[in-house]
Motif scaffolding. Structure first.
Motif, short mmCIF file in Angstrom:
data_model
loop_
_atom_site.label_atom_id
_atom_site.label_comp_id
_atom_site.label_asym_id
_atom_site.label_seq_id
_atom_site.Cartn_x
_atom_site.Cartn_y
_atom_site.Cartn_z
N ALA A 204 0.83 -1.20 0.00
CA ALA A 204 0.00 0.00 0.00
C ALA A 204 0.87 1.26 0.00
O ALA A 204 0.58 2.22 -0.73
N LEU A 205 1.92 1.25 0.81
CA LEU A 205 2.81 2.41 0.86
C LEU A 205 3.49 2.64 -0.48
O LEU A 205 3.64 3.79 -0.94
N THR A 206 3.88 1.56 -1.14
CA THR A 206 4.55 1.68 -2.44
C THR A 206 3.61 2.26 -3.49
O THR A 206 4.01 3.11 -4.30
N VAL A 207 2.36 1.84 -3.48
CA VAL A 207 1.39 2.37 -4.44
C VAL A 207 1.21 3.87 -4.21
O VAL A 207 1.19 4.67 -5.17
N VAL A 208 1.09 4.28 -2.97
CA VAL A 208 0.90 5.69 -2.65
C VAL A 208 2.12 6.51 -3.08
O VAL A 208 1.99 7.59 -3.69
N LEU A 209 3.31 6.01 -2.79
CA LEU A 209 4.53 6.74 -3.15
C LEU A 209 4.73 6.80 -4.66
O LEU A 209 5.23 7.80 -5.19
N ALA A 210 4.35 5.73 -5.37
CA ALA A 210 4.46 5.75 -6.83
C ALA A 210 3.56 6.83 -7.42
O ALA A 210 3.95 7.56 -8.34
N ALA A 211 2.35 6.94 -6.88
CA ALA A 211 1.44 7.98 -7.35
C ALA A 211 1.96 9.37 -7.00
O ALA A 211 1.90 10.30 -7.81
N ALA A 212 2.50 9.51 -5.78
CA ALA A 212 3.01 10.81 -5.36
C ALA A 212 4.20 11.25 -6.21
O ALA A 212 4.34 12.43 -6.53
N ALA A 213 5.06 10.30 -6.57
CA ALA A 213 6.23 10.65 -7.38
C ALA A 213 5.83 11.16 -8.75
O ALA A 213 6.51 12.01 -9.33
N ARG A 224 -2.01 6.68 -13.25
CA ARG A 224 -1.44 5.65 -14.12
C ARG A 224 -0.31 4.90 -13.41
O ARG A 224 -0.18 3.68 -13.55
N HIS A 225 0.51 5.60 -12.64
CA HIS A 225 1.60 4.94 -11.93
C HIS A 225 1.06 4.03 -10.82
O HIS A 225 1.58 2.93 -10.60
N ALA A 226 0.04 4.50 -10.12
CA ALA A 226 -0.58 3.63 -9.11
C ALA A 226 -1.18 2.40 -9.76
O ALA A 226 -1.03 1.27 -9.26
N ALA A 227 -1.85 2.59 -10.89
CA ALA A 227 -2.44 1.46 -11.60
C ALA A 227 -1.37 0.51 -12.11
O ALA A 227 -1.55 -0.72 -12.10
N ALA A 228 -0.24 1.06 -12.55
CA ALA A 228 0.84 0.21 -13.06
C ALA A 228 1.34 -0.73 -11.98
O ALA A 228 1.58 -1.92 -12.23
N VAL A 229 1.51 -0.20 -10.77
CA VAL A 229 1.97 -1.05 -9.66
C VAL A 229 0.93 -2.13 -9.35
O VAL A 229 1.27 -3.31 -9.19
N LEU A 230 -0.32 -1.75 -9.28
CA LEU A 230 -1.37 -2.70 -8.93
C LEU A 230 -1.54 -3.78 -9.99
O LEU A 230 -1.67 -4.98 -9.65
N VAL A 231 -1.56 -3.40 -11.25
CA VAL A 231 -1.71 -4.39 -12.32
C VAL A 231 -0.50 -5.31 -12.36
O VAL A 231 -0.62 -6.53 -12.57
N ALA A 232 0.69 -4.76 -12.14
CA ALA A 232 1.90 -5.59 -12.12
C ALA A 232 1.86 -6.59 -10.97
O ALA A 232 2.26 -7.75 -11.13
N LEU A 233 1.38 -6.16 -9.82
CA LEU A 233 1.28 -7.09 -8.68
C LEU A 233 0.24 -8.17 -8.94
O LEU A 233 0.41 -9.32 -8.50
N LEU A 234 -0.81 -7.82 -9.66
CA LEU A 234 -1.81 -8.83 -10.03
C LEU A 234 -1.19 -9.87 -10.96
O LEU A 234 -1.40 -11.08 -10.78
N SER A 262 6.62 -8.70 -13.24
CA SER A 262 5.97 -7.52 -12.66
C SER A 262 6.56 -6.23 -13.22
O SER A 262 5.83 -5.28 -13.50
N ALA A 263 7.89 -6.19 -13.39
CA ALA A 263 8.52 -4.99 -13.96
C ALA A 263 8.02 -4.75 -15.38
O ALA A 263 7.71 -3.61 -15.76
N THR A 264 7.94 -5.81 -16.16
CA THR A 264 7.50 -5.67 -17.55
C THR A 264 6.04 -5.23 -17.62
O THR A 264 5.67 -4.37 -18.43
N THR A 265 5.21 -5.79 -16.76
CA THR A 265 3.80 -5.40 -16.74
C THR A 265 3.63 -3.93 -16.37
O THR A 265 2.83 -3.21 -16.99
N ALA A 266 4.39 -3.48 -15.40
CA ALA A 266 4.34 -2.07 -15.02
C ALA A 266 4.74 -1.17 -16.18
O ALA A 266 4.09 -0.15 -16.44
N LEU A 267 5.78 -1.56 -16.91
CA LEU A 267 6.23 -0.75 -18.04
C LEU A 267 5.17 -0.72 -19.14
O LEU A 267 4.97 0.32 -19.79
N ILE A 268 4.50 -1.83 -19.37
CA ILE A 268 3.43 -1.86 -20.38
C ILE A 268 2.32 -0.89 -20.02
O ILE A 268 1.84 -0.12 -20.86
N VAL A 269 1.88 -0.93 -18.77
CA VAL A 269 0.80 -0.03 -18.34
C VAL A 269 1.23 1.42 -18.49
O VAL A 269 0.46 2.27 -18.96
#
Length: 273
Positions: A204-213, A224-234, A262-269
């Motif tokens: 949860a903290l990582t998702v929040v920080l990704a969005a904040a960055a 989009r960055h928050a979604a990228a983390v969540l979709v990658a984790l899925l 997970s890294a690749t999925t995040a980059l795709i999003v």
């Protein structure tokens, strides 16, 4: 007195590891950066795997720097993307990529769990592993090219977000209840060490920080960055469940595969924006 003080066995390690021990475990296990591991036990693994995203942050920053410099010096976005993808591979000695290839070979073998694990331990790479490596690297470079073509800021943020998410997937894969497929190796050392609540809090903290960055780029970018983390984790969770069913647990190779997927999925999003 029959024994001197020097002859007494050393005291057992404490049940909790310090943050310093955990950081040494995380950086010494997940990167080639100089970090002498002071403890190799379950408490140190617990703290270390909870700190894994911090190792990803450093790897991501180190990967983004040469990509940004190449752009500023007149290089094209594809060159910047290729170099950015190469840096994390170098900082892990290619172990995560090797884990992806071995996991692909194990999953594609259609063999029983013991035979599949034996295939994964072999030093050579089979056809499934080769195809997985080639496709994954192509997708990573293509996605980062899209990000760098927009701006160096977006490319750098994408690289950092992907690297952090890759290690966050490892944190979640180390949560309580996930078994090890073998009694030895990295998988056995870290499987089930992170309490579920701690893993969820780190995620949860990582998702929040990704969005904040990404917030300086606007609300859509932050989302989009928050979604990228969540979709990658899925995506990592689906792969994790498949591997646990297939191999009766996780191995070090599986952790490497989770990081790369997970890294690749995040980059795709992030490239979709």
């Amino acid at each position: 007195m029959t024994d001197s003080f020097e002859d007494q066995p050393p005291p057992p390690p404490p049940e909790r590891a310090s943050l310093r021990d955990g950081l040494r475990f995380a950086f010494g296990t997940l990167t080639v950066l100089p970090a002498r591991i002071t403890r190799w036990d379950r408490p140190a693994a617990r703290t270390g795997m909870a700190c894994a995203p911090l190792a990803g942050l450093v790897v991501g920053l180190l990967a983004a720097v040469p990509g940004v410099l190449l752009l500023l010096l007149g290089g094209g976005p594809m060159l910047a993307a290729a170099v950015t993808v190469a840096v994390p591979a170098a900082l892990t000695r290619g172990l995560h990529l090797d884990g992806l290839a071995d996991t692909a070979d194990g999953l594609g073998s259609a063999k029983p769990a013991d035979d599949a694990l034996r295939i994964m331990k072999q030093s050579d790479i089979g056809p499934f592993g080769v195809v997985a490596l080639v496709l994954l690297l192509l997708v990573q470079v293509a996605a980062l090219t899209e990000a760098y073509a927009d701006s160096w800021v977006r490319g750098a943020l994408a690289a950092v977000t992907a690297a952090v998410t890759a290690r966050l997937a490892m944190t979640l894969a180390s949560r309580a209840g996930v078994p090890a497929a073998r009694p030895e190796g990295l998988g056995a050392a870290v499987a089930g060490v992170v309490p579920r609540r701690a893993a969820a809090a780190v995620a949860a903290l990582t998702v929040v920080l990704a969005a904040a960055a990404a917030l300086p780029l606007g609300l859509p970018a932050a989302g989009r960055h928050a979604a990228a983390v969540l979709v990658a984790l899925l995506a990592a969770e689906l792969l994790l469940r498949r591997c646990v069913r297939r191999f009766d647990g996780v191995t070090g190779d599986v952790f490497g595969a989770l990081a790369e997927v997970s890294a690749t999925t995040a980059l795709i999003v992030l490239a979709l924006g």
